[in-house]
Enzyme design. Structure first.
Site, PDB file in Angstrom:
ATOM      1  N   LYS A  87     108.551 -38.506  51.144  1.00 13.83           N
ATOM      2  CA  LYS A  87     107.961 -37.707  49.854  1.00 13.83           C
ATOM      3  C   LYS A  87     108.832 -37.116  49.035  1.00 13.83           C
ATOM      4  O   LYS A  87     110.021 -36.729  49.520  1.00 13.83           O
ATOM      5  CB  LYS A  87     107.294 -36.848  50.760  1.00 13.83           C
ATOM      6  CG  LYS A  87     106.653 -35.747  50.114  1.00 13.83           C
ATOM      7  CD  LYS A  87     105.836 -34.539  51.223  1.00 13.83           C
ATOM      8  CE  LYS A  87     105.068 -33.736  50.349  1.00 13.83           C
ATOM      9  NZ  LYS A  87     104.213 -32.655  51.456  1.00 13.83           N
ATOM     10  N   SER A 162      99.972 -31.658  51.207  1.00 18.73           N
ATOM     11  CA  SER A 162     100.641 -32.370  50.037  1.00 18.73           C
ATOM     12  C   SER A 162     101.256 -33.458  49.930  1.00 18.73           C
ATOM     13  O   SER A 162     101.860 -34.068  48.952  1.00 18.73           O
ATOM     14  CB  SER A 162     101.534 -31.034  49.528  1.00 18.73           C
ATOM     15  OG  SER A 162     102.600 -31.057  50.495  1.00 18.73           O
ATOM     16  N   SER A 186     100.404 -30.061  55.665  1.00 22.02           N
ATOM     17  CA  SER A 186     100.705 -31.095  54.593  1.00 22.02           C
ATOM     18  C   SER A 186     100.918 -32.354  55.184  1.00 22.02           C
ATOM     19  O   SER A 186     100.768 -33.505  54.494  1.00 22.02           O
ATOM     20  CB  SER A 186     101.673 -30.842  53.689  1.00 22.02           C
ATOM     21  OG  SER A 186     101.313 -29.980  52.970  1.00 22.02           O
TER      22      SER A 186
END
Length: 477
Positions: A87, A162, A186
């Protein structure tokens, strides 16, 4: 190496553990897997948009080195030859580190985060960085910097956030494993919305460095297709690192051994509400049935409601958005147009809080942790829905009936366990009437990661999902 038939629906959706077996048997090569991952990432980027940047040159170099090591018969690590994504909240030296924000355009990391060092050291092939909502501040998959990331199961839906691109990368069959972050859900939110497994270990078990704007809430963890794969990746990520002041010293638990442990005698609490939350009826019905089925394996199941008392959302929002808002104060003042309006609104709210209110909420957080400690004297594992809904359309910051809540706090079941720091995992427990996946959250006591894996693996076996979501107990090569 002996070729494997080019069956994309099979090879691209095998678990990491299954791919390890093929690599060890030389039935597939690291170069082949890497080329397939890169092709699939490129082919789906215009529709799914999982990646903020791809790293084809370094990925191909690493794949060739990994293949040469196999051909020489060198000792190899547990992720050797497996394509993995990371990420964009996580630093990868020499690569963009923009965190989904136009305010960081052009910023490049100068160091590798510890988790990047570890997956590379164990042979993983890092193919790219995945999309995130801006600074991880929304539970959906869009940001002003990278646009909308879509759910591979249904392109009209969000994969959640996220860790949006991380989940999309795995759900689309690009990589079998992804490294994401979790400050309020997330990892678990996108796992629930894409039918995957998302696992955050005990706070401090996986080092977080360079420091984040929310250092007392932030976790780095795994997104995977199976509980076994999540255990495998977490076993690589976990371990002490002196650069993280919250890092746990001492050896991590043996998560792979926990996969085959019985749940006989485990005391399980099922809570559909935690005392304040409300999930769609399908989610409650199917989740409850999965938990009650564990009694057939000898678990002791009890249904409880008022686990947490009052909703801890004000405590979490104050700490999370207060941290990010303080970090971005200059940007909000001088370059506000660069920030996602939904994010800017929450940051404004956080920055208006006074010192007395913040200290009061800090004390309330400690009281919440004490309450959970007392709860775990009564039960061993807590199971809840992961989310109040099973799907959400792209372009929405929250479900319509929860629009009055914040862009993360509509996820009413996940953020409490960032406040307590306890290990928590989401896995697919079935599907709703419209075919959307239903996420079930397993929460363990402090330092209880092995127990979480043990119970989640039992649920996964009983659920008997298709092979993309099932750990079938085969030996780990």
């Amino acid at each position: 190496m002996t070729p494997v038939p080019d069956d994309a629906s099979d090879l691209d959706l095998l678990s990491a553990i299954e791919l390890r077996g093929l690599l060890a048997a030389r039935q597939v090569s690291p170069v082949e897997l890497t080329e397939r991952a890169l092709r699939r990432a490129e082919a789906t980027q215009s529709t799914i948009n999982a990646f903020s940047c791809l790293m084809p040159v370094s990925a191909r170099q690493a794949a060739r080195r990994a293949e040469a090591a196999i051909l020489r018969g060198d000792p190899t690590g547990p992720l050797h030859g497996l394509p993995v994504s990371v990420k964009d909240l996580i630093a990868v030296a020499g690569e963009p580190w923009e965190m989904g924000s136009r305010s960081r355009a052009g910023i490049t990391a100068t160091v590798d985060a510890p988790v990047v060092e570890r997956v590379r050291a164990q042979g993983a092939i890092l193919i790219g960085k995945t999309t995130t909502s801006e600074f991880g501040c929304k539970a959906v998959g869009d940001s002003p910097a990278t646009g909308i990331t879509r759910n591979p199961r249904d392109l009209s839906k969000t994969p959640g956030g996220s860790s949006a691109g991380a989940a999309a990368s795995v759900a689309a069959g690009i990589t079998s494993l992804a490294v994401g972050t979790d400050g309020g859900g997330s990892l678990r939110i996108p796992a629930a919305l894409t039918g995957l497994v998302g696992f955050k270990a005990q706070f401090g078990r996986v080092p977080v460095w360079p420091p984040t704007a929310t250092p007392t809430l932030a976790h780095v963890g795994a997104l995977a297709r199976t509980v076994g794969d999540a255990a495998l990746l977490t076993s690589v990520l976990a371990g002490y690192d002196p650069r993280d002041p919250f890092s746990i010293a001492g050896p991590p638990p043996d998560l792979l051994a926990a996969l085959r442990s019985s749940v006989e005698g485990v005391r399980i609490a099922w809570s559909a509400t935690l005392g304040y939350a409300r999930a769609d009826p399908d989610i409650v019905r199917i989740g409850r049935s999965r938990v009650l089925a564990l009694a057939d394996e000898g678990a002791l199941v009890e249904e409880l409601e008022d686990i947490l008392g009052a909703d801890p959302e004000p405590i979490w929002s104050s700490e999370f958005y207060g941290g990010v808002g303080t970090h971005l104060r200059a940007t909000l003042l001088n370059e506000r147009k660069l920030v996602d309006p939904a994010v800017a609104e929450r940051l404004d709210w956080a920055l208006r809080q006074n010192c007395e209110g913040n200290r009061t909420r800090a004390a309330e957080r400690l009281a919440l942790r004490d309450r959970m400690e007392r709860g775990f004297a009564r039960f061993d594992v807590l199971i809840t829905p992961t989310l109040p809904v099973s799907s959400l359309g792209v372009g929405w910051n929250a479900p319509a009936h929860l629009a009055g809540r914040g862009p993360i706090s509509w996820s009413m079941y996940t953020y409490p366990f960032n406040l307590t720091g306890q290990p928590a995992l989401s896995l697919c427990a079935g599907t709703a009437a419209d075919g959307s996946p239903i996420g079930l959250q397993v929460v363990g006591p402090a330092l209880g990661e092995a127990l979480v894996i043990r119970v989640a693996a039992a649920i996964e076996r009983a659920t008997a999902q298709d092979r993309a979501h099932r750990f079938d107990g085969a030996p780990i090569p």
